[in-house]
Write a protein that holds these residues in place. Structure first.
Motif, PDB file in Angstrom:
ATOM      1  N   GLU A   1     -66.741   9.346  -4.632  1.00  0.00           N
ATOM      2  CA  GLU A   1     -66.374  10.167  -3.491  1.00  0.00           C
ATOM      3  C   GLU A   1     -66.388   9.308  -2.230  1.00  0.00           C
TER       4      GLU A   1
ATOM      5  N   ARG B   1     -65.993  21.833  -5.531  1.00  0.00           N
ATOM      6  CA  ARG B   1     -66.737  20.572  -5.513  1.00  0.00           C
ATOM      7  C   ARG B   1     -68.157  20.817  -5.023  1.00  0.00           C
TER       8      ARG B   1
ATOM      9  N   THR C   1     -71.045  24.723  -2.577  1.00  0.00           N
ATOM     10  CA  THR C   1     -69.785  24.038  -2.845  1.00  0.00           C
ATOM     11  C   THR C   1     -68.964  23.905  -1.567  1.00  0.00           C
TER      12      THR C   1
ATOM     13  N   ARG D   1     -61.865  16.943 -10.432  1.00  0.00           N
ATOM     14  CA  ARG D   1     -61.843  18.187  -9.670  1.00  0.00           C
ATOM     15  C   ARG D   1     -60.479  18.376  -9.019  1.00  0.00           C
TER      16      ARG D   1
END
Length: 330
Positions: free
Chosen positions: A65, A143, A163, A223
């Motif tokens: 990420e 996420r 999330t 995702r």
């Protein structure tokens, strides 16, 4: 440098825009500074070559990420060159919307701080006269938030978020002073990559605000990403041909997310896309956290723009081969 733009009459304008941005002097200078040789061949070959080059030299995420990306050790002249190029390529400064009125206003999700800032900026645009005929759509995914993101939210009094879409929903409820959705729909598929949700609020004096969490188009691998959320929203909103869509994100992401929107919205729906970044100087936003933007982050997002333009160029070529029958008719 202007970004590619779409017109209802054809894709040539988009291709010319890709060519202009990709072939610009700032990008050529950056490639040379990092020891690269400019790729030979047509636009498709240049995009492929720059994608490969940026993967070797500017990919500091390596599949992680964005907050987990490493920061390269650059000498001061190189770091300054990166910042100057990023500014010229449209990743630094905010600009106002081109139009006074749009069919839809779309807020793109992100890290926790971005969720707060972008929703607040969308509300600012509405208050200061940007008209919206359809809805305000706030797009995210399931996420999970990191501990750092949870702390960022807690520092400004936002709790109970697990999330990204939770953070967006909390931002909408706070910013637009709403407590419960007028409509609530979704699918809990037992895995966040397969699940989706849609909550529509009806604040007084503004268009409806929909908070949407999209499923992944490749749930076995990852995702949902930006293009997934845009495509999923277009289907739910019944986006019409020639609709004008205003996207709100952060300046650093404008080039790549704009080109994602051209690929997922402008090409199939023949709609107009205007993408703007949050203005960090606004008083409404000064209380909200903003991360430090480093040369490494700018290089990473220049790479993202290259990849997005390559995907857009491929889609245009595929669309030309398939013909108009492949596009939505709504």
């Amino acid at each position: 440098m202007p970004l590619p733009s779409a017109t209802p009459t054809g894709d040539g304008v988009i291709v010319d825009g890709i060519s202009g941005w990709i072939g610009s002097a700032p990008l050529r200078t950056l490639v040379a500074r990092f020891g690269g040789r400019w790729p030979a061949g047509d636009l498709g070959a240049v995009l492929a070559g720059l994608d490969d080059f940026s993967a070797r030299c500017w990919d500091f995420r390596a599949g992680r990420e964005r907050p987990e990306a490493r920061e390269p050790d650059l000498d001061p002249p190189t770091a300054e060159l990166v910042r100057t190029a990023a500014d010229t390529l449209g990743l630094v400064r905010s600009r106002p919307p081109h139009r006074p009125r749009y069919a839809h206003l779309v807020v793109l999700g992100g890290l926790a701080h971005a969720c707060l800032r972008r929703v607040a900026y969308a509300a600012h645009l509405l208050r200061t006269g940007v008209g919206v005929g359809g809805e305000v759509a706030v797009l995210g995914s399931f996420r999970p938030l990191s501990e750092v993101e949870r702390q960022t939210l807690a520092d400004v009094g936002v709790t109970g978020c697990d999330t990204e879409v939770d953070a967006l929903d909390a931002a909408v409820r706070h910013t637009f002073a709403v407590s419960a959705p007028a409509a609530d729909d979704g699918l809990d598929a037992g895995h966040p990559h397969h699940s989706w949700s849609s909550r529509t609020y009806r604040p007084a004096g503004t268009p409806p605000v929909r908070v949407l969490a999209a499923p992944s188009s490749e749930p076995q691998r990852r995702r949902a990403h930006t293009a997934d959320t845009q495509r999923f929203w277009a289907e739910h909103a019944q986006l019409a041909r020639h609709d004008e869509v205003l996207l709100v994100t952060a300046p650093i992401y404008v080039p790549f997310q704009h080109c994602d929107a051209l690929r997922t919205l402008a090409v199939p729906y023949r709609c107009e896309i205007d993408t703007v970044g949050v203005d960090p100087t606004l008083a409404d936003l000064t209380r909200l956290p903003e991360p430090t933007l480093t040369p490494g982050r700018y290089l990473q997002e220049i790479r993202s723009a290259i990849r997005s333009m390559r995907a857009l160029h491929t889609t245009l070529a595929d669309d030309e081969r398939a013909g108009p029958s492949s596009r939505p008719t709504s």
